[in-house]
Design a protein around this motif. Structure first.
Motif, PDB file in Angstrom:
ATOM      1  N   ALA A 143      -7.267  -0.396   4.450  1.00  0.00           N
ATOM      2  CA  ALA A 143      -8.463  -0.666   3.652  1.00  0.00           C
ATOM      3  C   ALA A 143      -8.358  -2.013   2.934  1.00  0.00           C
ATOM      4  N   LEU A 144      -7.192  -2.300   2.385  1.00  0.00           N
ATOM      5  CA  LEU A 144      -7.000  -3.551   1.660  1.00  0.00           C
ATOM      6  C   LEU A 144      -6.977  -4.756   2.591  1.00  0.00           C
ATOM      7  N   THR A 145      -6.748  -4.513   3.862  1.00  0.00           N
ATOM      8  CA  THR A 145      -6.698  -5.593   4.842  1.00  0.00           C
ATOM      9  C   THR A 145      -8.062  -5.859   5.479  1.00  0.00           C
ATOM     10  N   TYR A 146      -8.845  -4.794   5.716  1.00  0.00           N
ATOM     11  CA  TYR A 146     -10.054  -4.942   6.524  1.00  0.00           C
ATOM     12  C   TYR A 146     -11.366  -4.539   5.844  1.00  0.00           C
ATOM     13  N   ASP A 147     -11.329  -3.849   4.712  1.00  0.00           N
ATOM     14  CA  ASP A 147     -12.561  -3.260   4.176  1.00  0.00           C
ATOM     15  C   ASP A 147     -13.220  -4.045   3.052  1.00  0.00           C
ATOM     16  N   ALA A 148     -12.886  -5.289   2.894  1.00  0.00           N
ATOM     17  CA  ALA A 148     -13.530  -6.158   1.896  1.00  0.00           C
ATOM     18  C   ALA A 148     -13.482  -5.591   0.489  1.00  0.00           C
ATOM     19  N   VAL A 149     -12.386  -4.917   0.172  1.00  0.00           N
ATOM     20  CA  VAL A 149     -12.182  -4.412  -1.182  1.00  0.00           C
ATOM     21  C   VAL A 149     -11.914  -5.595  -2.105  1.00  0.00           C
ATOM     22  N   THR A 150     -12.538  -5.606  -3.284  1.00  0.00           N
ATOM     23  CA  THR A 150     -12.316  -6.702  -4.229  1.00  0.00           C
ATOM     24  C   THR A 150     -11.463  -6.287  -5.419  1.00  0.00           C
ATOM     25  N   LEU A 151     -11.469  -4.978  -5.737  1.00  0.00           N
ATOM     26  CA  LEU A 151     -10.711  -4.464  -6.875  1.00  0.00           C
ATOM     27  C   LEU A 151     -10.022  -3.168  -6.481  1.00  0.00           C
ATOM     28  N   VAL A 152      -8.823  -2.970  -7.002  1.00  0.00           N
ATOM     29  CA  VAL A 152      -8.130  -1.702  -6.781  1.00  0.00           C
ATOM     30  C   VAL A 152      -7.266  -1.405  -7.995  1.00  0.00           C
ATOM     31  N   SER A 153      -7.266  -0.142  -8.399  1.00  0.00           N
ATOM     32  CA  SER A 153      -6.402   0.311  -9.495  1.00  0.00           C
ATOM     33  C   SER A 153      -5.233   1.081  -8.905  1.00  0.00           C
ATOM     34  N   LEU A 154      -4.018   0.693  -9.300  1.00  0.00           N
ATOM     35  CA  LEU A 154      -2.813   1.311  -8.761  1.00  0.00           C
ATOM     36  C   LEU A 154      -1.805   1.547  -9.875  1.00  0.00           C
ATOM     37  N   VAL A 155      -0.878   2.469  -9.620  1.00  0.00           N
ATOM     38  CA  VAL A 155       0.315   2.595 -10.460  1.00  0.00           C
ATOM     39  C   VAL A 155       1.448   1.913  -9.699  1.00  0.00           C
ATOM     40  N   PRO A 156       2.519   1.506 -10.384  1.00  0.00           N
ATOM     41  CA  PRO A 156       3.575   0.748  -9.720  1.00  0.00           C
ATOM     42  C   PRO A 156       4.162   1.411  -8.475  1.00  0.00           C
ATOM     43  N   THR A 157       4.299   2.747  -8.485  1.00  0.00           N
ATOM     44  CA  THR A 157       4.832   3.426  -7.306  1.00  0.00           C
ATOM     45  C   THR A 157       3.966   3.172  -6.081  1.00  0.00           C
ATOM     46  N   MET A 158       2.646   3.238  -6.263  1.00  0.00           N
ATOM     47  CA  MET A 158       1.728   2.979  -5.151  1.00  0.00           C
ATOM     48  C   MET A 158       1.887   1.561  -4.628  1.00  0.00           C
TER      49      MET A 158
END
Length: 482
Positions: A222-237
């Motif tokens: 998704a982060l490579t191909y889906d034109a995502v501009t924002l993502v919320s993650l925790v460090p493990t992810m």
């Protein structure tokens, strides 16, 4: 209002499987929320009542959440990973009048057996039901999110409409927002971090790319191909994604909002080396999510800082006597502002302990530098953060002490490059009794959510104690040094 302003704009892209998606416009989302409102009213749910729901990452969770907002119902999201006993405690603690019937059949049956009333929202109204119009009172309670405390008993933080509104606005002022933003949501919706994404999206008029679970290969795709501009993650992810990714992420990705636990220096250096636009953030449930956030440029220049407080928020550092600390001096982090909760529901003693003179006493240790940037030294002294989930030793210890073979136990967090920390237990076994690590894990899973289960166990003759008889947790951690 959002449905009127941008009816055809895609509100949510729900991923039902690896190949199947469901795109929902704000117009269609509004229709579904209206329909849910009528179903709730038909089921007997009334304004001001508390309604619990076991949350999954699905539109089926978001629609009732927004319906509760429209009707003036206090929403109580429940962690889907908890045991039935843990769910029962939280539903009762929050005085839930109803439970929405979205969960596994066995879970609903277990909660029904414990006396919880399931709302019959599957039945369509037989007559036309008018949704009452109302003005939103910013000081009114919106939802109750449970968070653990040092006593080990979860407390329900009551967040108002004003709390979440000002939090969303402050987030936009800090990280910005663009009309074509697409926010990838993999955080669980039973946490304020997950729900806050949808509140922001509604106010900003942007799209949420909703994922049912965190799968490394799928999210990397998704982060490579889906034109995502924002993502919320925790460090493990983020650690897992970077370990497995095979190429650069999509150039439209402008921000990785990283919170939930402290990021290691190694992880931040890797992000810097690979040009990952990370914005480290410090927040907590009691402050409606974000308190301070640093932008990628500052994170690269000053790796480790969580940045300046957001708009409408003040932060100060005090010593044990409550006196302000100078720049660079460690102390407790205090937070004040429009996003800070009004208190813990039905728990005036706990509320009085953390809310004093208008300041939220977080129990976290940090300092402010000469630029006014916040540095987080240590989360609450005993808190274990494993994979972005908060685990309090007192809760785990309380359960393990009920095992007939365990005389005494101390639970600590052991640093782990993937999980941030792993839950570890040092156990003193009753004389003449044998106990294995497998038995400890099995017993824990019967009474605790899986992420709270000790993954490392040491059997010891005695626990290291201070002169006053308290457990020396630093010494306990040393037991796991090998």
């Amino acid at each position: 209002m959002r449905a009127s302003a941008s009816p055809e704009k895609i509100a949510i892209i729900e991923h039902l499987s690896a190949t199947e998606t469901n795109e929902i416009s704000y117009k269609h989302l509004n229709w579904r929320v209206d329909d849910m409102c009528r179903r709730m009213l038909n089921a007997g749910i009334e304004q001001g009542q508390h309604v619990g729901m076991i949350m999954m990452n699905s539109v089926l969770a978001i629609v009732p959440f927004f319906a509760a907002m429209r009707l003036g119902i206090v929403f109580v999201p429940i962690n889907a990973r908890l045991t039935i006993d843990e769910m029962d405690f939280q539903l009762r603690q929050a005085d839930c009048d109803w439970l929405l019937p979205y969960a596994l059949t066995d879970t609903l049956a277990g909660l029904r057996d414990k006396g919880h009333r399931l709302a019959n929202i599957e039945q369509k109204p037989k007559k036309k039901i008018t949704i009452p119009e109302r003005e939103i009172d910013l000081d009114a309670p919106f939802f109750i999110v449970h968070t653990s405390g040092t006593s080990g008993k979860p407390k329900g933080a009551t967040l108002t409409y004003g709390n979440v509104f000002y939090s969303a606005m402050a987030s936009a002022y800090r990280i910005g927002h663009l009309p074509d933003d697409k926010w990838l949501c993999v955080l669980p919706l039973y946490h304020v971090g997950g729900l806050s994404i949808f509140i922001r999206a509604l106010l900003y008029g942007i799209t949420v790319d909703l994922r049912q679970s965190f799968d490394v290969q799928t999210i990397n795709h998704a982060l490579t191909y889906d034109a995502v501009t924002l993502v919320s993650l925790v460090p493990t992810m983020l650690f897992r994604l970077l370990r497995e990714r095979e190429g650069d992420w999509y150039p439209a990705l402008r921000l990785v909002l990283l919170g939930g636990a402290a990021a290691t220096p190694e992880l931040m250096q890797q992000c810097l080396d690979e040009n990952i636009p990370v914005a480290t953030t410090y927040g907590l449930t009691e402050a409606s999510s974000q308190v301070a956030t640093t932008l990628p440029g500052d994170a690269a220049r000053k790796p480790g800082t969580v940045g300046k407080p957001l708009s409408f928020t003040q932060v100060k550092i005090v010593d044990e006597a409550g006196n302000p600390q100078k720049q660079g001096e460690y102390g407790e982090i205090l937070v004040k502002g429009l996003s800070v909760m009004h208190g813990y529901y039905n728990n005036p003693d706990a509320t009085a302990e953390v809310l004093r003179d208008g300041w939220l006493h977080t129990g976290d240790i940090g300092y402010l530098d000469a630029d006014g940037d916040l540095w987080l030294v240590q989360r609450r002294s005993d808190l274990i953060v494993s994979g972005g989930e908060n685990v309090y030793p007192a809760e785990v210890e309380g359960v393990l002490r009920q095992h007939p073979a365990i005389e005494e136990v101390a639970v600590v967090g052991i640093d782990d490059p993937e999980w941030g920390q792993r839950v570890a237990a040092a156990i003193v076994v009753e004389a003449g009794v044998t106990l294995s690590q497998d038995e400890v894990e099995s017993y824990s899973r019967e009474h605790l959510a899986g992420y709270k289960t000790p993954r490392i166990v040491r059997f010891v003759d005695s626990l290291p104690l201070t002169g006053s008889g308290k457990v020396q947790r630093p010494a306990v951690r040393e037991l796991f040094a090998d």
